[in-house]
Design a protein around this motif. Structure first.
Motif, PDB file in Angstrom:
ATOM      1  N   ILE A 112      32.862  25.117  24.396  1.00  0.00           N
ATOM      2  CA  ILE A 112      33.650  25.870  23.792  1.00  0.00           C
ATOM      3  C   ILE A 112      34.332  26.704  24.749  1.00  0.00           C
ATOM      4  CG2 ILE A 112      34.354  26.593  21.576  1.00  0.00           C
ATOM      5  CD1 ILE A 112      32.466  25.024  20.213  1.00  0.00           C
ATOM      6  N   ASP A 113      36.067  26.807  25.816  1.00  0.00           N
ATOM      7  CA  ASP A 113      36.838  27.773  25.556  1.00  0.00           C
ATOM      8  C   ASP A 113      36.502  29.385  24.485  1.00  0.00           C
ATOM      9  OD1 ASP A 113      37.928  29.151  27.474  1.00  0.00           O
ATOM     10  OD2 ASP A 113      39.072  28.454  26.774  1.00  0.00           O
ATOM     11  N   PRO A 114      35.647  29.746  24.843  1.00  0.00           N
ATOM     12  CA  PRO A 114      35.354  31.226  24.264  1.00  0.00           C
ATOM     13  C   PRO A 114      37.324  31.467  23.838  1.00  0.00           C
ATOM     14  CG  PRO A 114      33.843  31.413  26.226  1.00  0.00           C
ATOM     15  CD  PRO A 114      35.163  30.625  25.536  1.00  0.00           C
ATOM     16  N   ASP A 115      37.214  32.190  22.880  1.00  0.00           N
ATOM     17  CA  ASP A 115      38.741  33.246  22.213  1.00  0.00           C
ATOM     18  C   ASP A 115      37.974  34.244  23.748  1.00  0.00           C
ATOM     19  OD1 ASP A 115      39.839  35.008  21.793  1.00  0.00           O
ATOM     20  OD2 ASP A 115      40.464  34.442  19.253  1.00  0.00           O
ATOM     21  N   ARG A 116      39.376  34.241  24.476  1.00  0.00           N
ATOM     22  CA  ARG A 116      38.902  35.394  25.667  1.00  0.00           C
ATOM     23  C   ARG A 116      39.417  37.203  25.483  1.00  0.00           C
ATOM     24  NH1 ARG A 116      38.683  33.198  31.254  1.00  0.00           N
ATOM     25  NH2 ARG A 116      38.659  30.962  30.272  1.00  0.00           N
ATOM     26  N   GLY A 117      40.119  36.939  24.402  1.00  0.00           N
ATOM     27  CA  GLY A 117      41.018  38.374  23.518  1.00  0.00           C
ATOM     28  C   GLY A 117      40.005  38.729  22.599  1.00  0.00           C
ATOM     29  N   PHE A 118      39.036  38.059  21.822  1.00  0.00           N
ATOM     30  CA  PHE A 118      38.227  38.275  20.963  1.00  0.00           C
ATOM     31  C   PHE A 118      37.168  38.786  21.702  1.00  0.00           C
ATOM     32  CE2 PHE A 118      34.672  37.540  17.678  1.00  0.00           C
ATOM     33  CZ  PHE A 118      35.299  38.367  16.601  1.00  0.00           C
ATOM     34  N   PHE A 119      36.447  38.361  23.177  1.00  0.00           N
ATOM     35  CA  PHE A 119      35.970  38.594  23.417  1.00  0.00           C
ATOM     36  C   PHE A 119      35.028  39.519  24.159  1.00  0.00           C
ATOM     37  CE2 PHE A 119      34.429  38.409  28.702  1.00  0.00           C
ATOM     38  CZ  PHE A 119      32.624  38.706  28.250  1.00  0.00           C
ATOM     39  N   ALA A 120      36.283  40.190  25.106  1.00  0.00           N
ATOM     40  CA  ALA A 120      37.297  41.287  25.425  1.00  0.00           C
ATOM     41  C   ALA A 120      37.039  42.392  24.923  1.00  0.00           C
ATOM     42  CB  ALA A 120      38.553  40.767  26.454  1.00  0.00           C
ATOM     43  N   ASP A 121      37.244  41.962  23.494  1.00  0.00           N
ATOM     44  CA  ASP A 121      37.855  43.677  22.310  1.00  0.00           C
ATOM     45  C   ASP A 121      36.162  43.743  22.074  1.00  0.00           C
ATOM     46  OD1 ASP A 121      38.818  45.395  20.240  1.00  0.00           O
ATOM     47  OD2 ASP A 121      38.071  43.577  18.743  1.00  0.00           O
ATOM     48  N   LEU A 122      34.796  41.937  22.031  1.00  0.00           N
ATOM     49  CA  LEU A 122      33.743  43.004  21.344  1.00  0.00           C
ATOM     50  C   LEU A 122      32.870  43.112  22.857  1.00  0.00           C
ATOM     51  CD1 LEU A 122      32.876  39.295  19.958  1.00  0.00           C
ATOM     52  CD2 LEU A 122      32.780  41.715  18.621  1.00  0.00           C
ATOM     53  N   VAL A 123      32.846  43.298  23.509  1.00  0.00           N
ATOM     54  CA  VAL A 123      32.328  43.838  25.108  1.00  0.00           C
ATOM     55  C   VAL A 123      32.768  45.472  24.732  1.00  0.00           C
ATOM     56  CG1 VAL A 123      32.026  43.889  27.154  1.00  0.00           C
ATOM     57  CG2 VAL A 123      31.697  41.575  25.502  1.00  0.00           C
ATOM     58  N   GLN A 124      35.005  45.660  25.306  1.00  0.00           N
ATOM     59  CA  GLN A 124      35.051  46.584  25.489  1.00  0.00           C
ATOM     60  C   GLN A 124      34.553  47.936  24.055  1.00  0.00           C
ATOM     61  OE1 GLN A 124      38.985  45.109  26.747  1.00  0.00           O
ATOM     62  NE2 GLN A 124      38.652  45.318  28.581  1.00  0.00           N
ATOM     63  N   GLY A 125      34.780  46.927  23.178  1.00  0.00           N
ATOM     64  CA  GLY A 125      35.015  47.961  21.752  1.00  0.00           C
ATOM     65  C   GLY A 125      33.364  48.726  21.796  1.00  0.00           C
ATOM     66  N   VAL A 126      32.932  47.372  21.942  1.00  0.00           N
ATOM     67  CA  VAL A 126      31.184  48.348  22.336  1.00  0.00           C
ATOM     68  C   VAL A 126      31.100  49.714  22.933  1.00  0.00           C
ATOM     69  CG1 VAL A 126      28.539  47.963  22.565  1.00  0.00           C
ATOM     70  CG2 VAL A 126      29.890  46.078  21.472  1.00  0.00           C
ATOM     71  N   GLU A 127      31.165  49.244  23.452  1.00  0.00           N
ATOM     72  CA  GLU A 127      31.676  50.105  25.501  1.00  0.00           C
ATOM     73  C   GLU A 127      31.750  51.772  24.943  1.00  0.00           C
ATOM     74  OE1 GLU A 127      31.224  50.422  29.670  1.00  0.00           O
ATOM     75  OE2 GLU A 127      33.615  50.546  28.581  1.00  0.00           O
ATOM     76  N   ASN A 128      33.322  51.434  24.206  1.00  0.00           N
ATOM     77  CA  ASN A 128      34.246  52.348  23.790  1.00  0.00           C
ATOM     78  C   ASN A 128      33.221  53.590  22.469  1.00  0.00           C
ATOM     79  OD1 ASN A 128      35.878  52.233  25.728  1.00  0.00           O
ATOM     80  ND2 ASN A 128      37.362  50.413  24.676  1.00  0.00           N
ATOM     81  N   ARG A 129      33.066  52.753  21.891  1.00  0.00           N
ATOM     82  CA  ARG A 129      31.992  53.109  20.548  1.00  0.00           C
ATOM     83  C   ARG A 129      31.060  52.836  20.450  1.00  0.00           C
ATOM     84  NH1 ARG A 129      35.904  53.135  15.626  1.00  0.00           N
ATOM     85  NH2 ARG A 129      34.184  54.535  15.121  1.00  0.00           N
ATOM     86  N   LEU A 130      30.525  52.836  21.338  1.00  0.00           N
ATOM     87  CA  LEU A 130      28.781  53.214  21.782  1.00  0.00           C
ATOM     88  C   LEU A 130      28.415  54.429  20.795  1.00  0.00           C
ATOM     89  CD1 LEU A 130      26.374  51.128  22.675  1.00  0.00           C
ATOM     90  CD2 LEU A 130      26.166  52.664  24.718  1.00  0.00           C
ATOM     91  N   ALA A 131      28.384  55.543  20.833  1.00  0.00           N
ATOM     92  CA  ALA A 131      27.798  56.265  19.511  1.00  0.00           C
ATOM     93  C   ALA A 131      27.793  55.884  18.431  1.00  0.00           C
ATOM     94  CB  ALA A 131      28.213  57.811  20.940  1.00  0.00           C
ATOM     95  N   ASP A 132      28.923  55.714  17.959  1.00  0.00           N
ATOM     96  CA  ASP A 132      28.577  55.353  16.264  1.00  0.00           C
ATOM     97  C   ASP A 132      28.057  54.603  16.577  1.00  0.00           C
ATOM     98  OD1 ASP A 132      30.613  57.617  16.141  1.00  0.00           O
ATOM     99  OD2 ASP A 132      32.410  56.509  16.984  1.00  0.00           O
TER     100      ASP A 132
END
Length: 165
Positions: free
Chosen positions: A62-82
């Motif tokens: 299944i072709d993943p939702d690329r925008g959702f994928f990028a949001d998850l990965v980058q979002g975790v990095e951006n909010r890692l301490a929280d």
């Protein structure tokens, strides 16, 4: 997947979550930035190119939702301490995210980010998706831990939603 059975948005998001867990694991071990990992996955891994050398490509990918994928990965990095602070607060006394196995840590981080920032996704869906992902990597204990931790975090972040259940 054949043209007749086009994957649903939910299926594409599930695939994105699974890829995000793998990308977060890779970023955690390699200390690579999220942007680099997202780019690598987008170019080489998300479209099943790893299948191109096989005689019969896997039509069930299944072709993943690329925008959702990028949001998850980058979002975790951006909010890692929280994110890690929330996970630490939901773990049993004496445990921290640093003590968790790295795949388990990636699952919990992605799930926590989604509970924090993706209010468009119901809490129960988030928890179920990441418990299911944990079952792909672990036996019963780790999926139960994912369920307990994400449930505690979900109830603290989304009390109105949690009270409806």
């Amino acid at each position: 997947m054949t043209d007749k059975s086009k994957p649903s948005i939910a299926q594409r998001r599930s695939a994105a979550r699974f890829a995000a867990i793998q990308a977060l694991y890779q970023a955690d071990l390699s200390q690579a930035g999220a942007g680099r990992v997202v780019q690598e996955y987008s170019e080489f891994r998300l479209d099943g190119q790893g299948q191109r050398d096989l005689d019969e490509p896997n039509e069930n990918l299944i072709d993943p939702d690329r925008g959702f994928f990028a949001d998850l990965v980058q979002g975790v990095e951006n909010r890692l301490a929280d994110i890690d602070a929330l996970i630490d607060g939901a773990l049993e006394k004496g445990w921290t995210t640093k003590r968790l196995e790295s795949v388990l840590r990636s699952i919990m981080r992605a799930g926590t980010y989604e509970l924090m920032m993706r209010e468009d996704v119901p809490m129960r869906v988030v928890i179920t998706e990441y418990v299911d992902a944990a079952h792909s990597f672990f036996d019963e204990n780790e999926p139960r831990l994912v369920n307990a931790v994400l449930d505690r975090i979900g109830k603290s972040l989304r009390p109105l939603e949690a009270n409806k259940e």
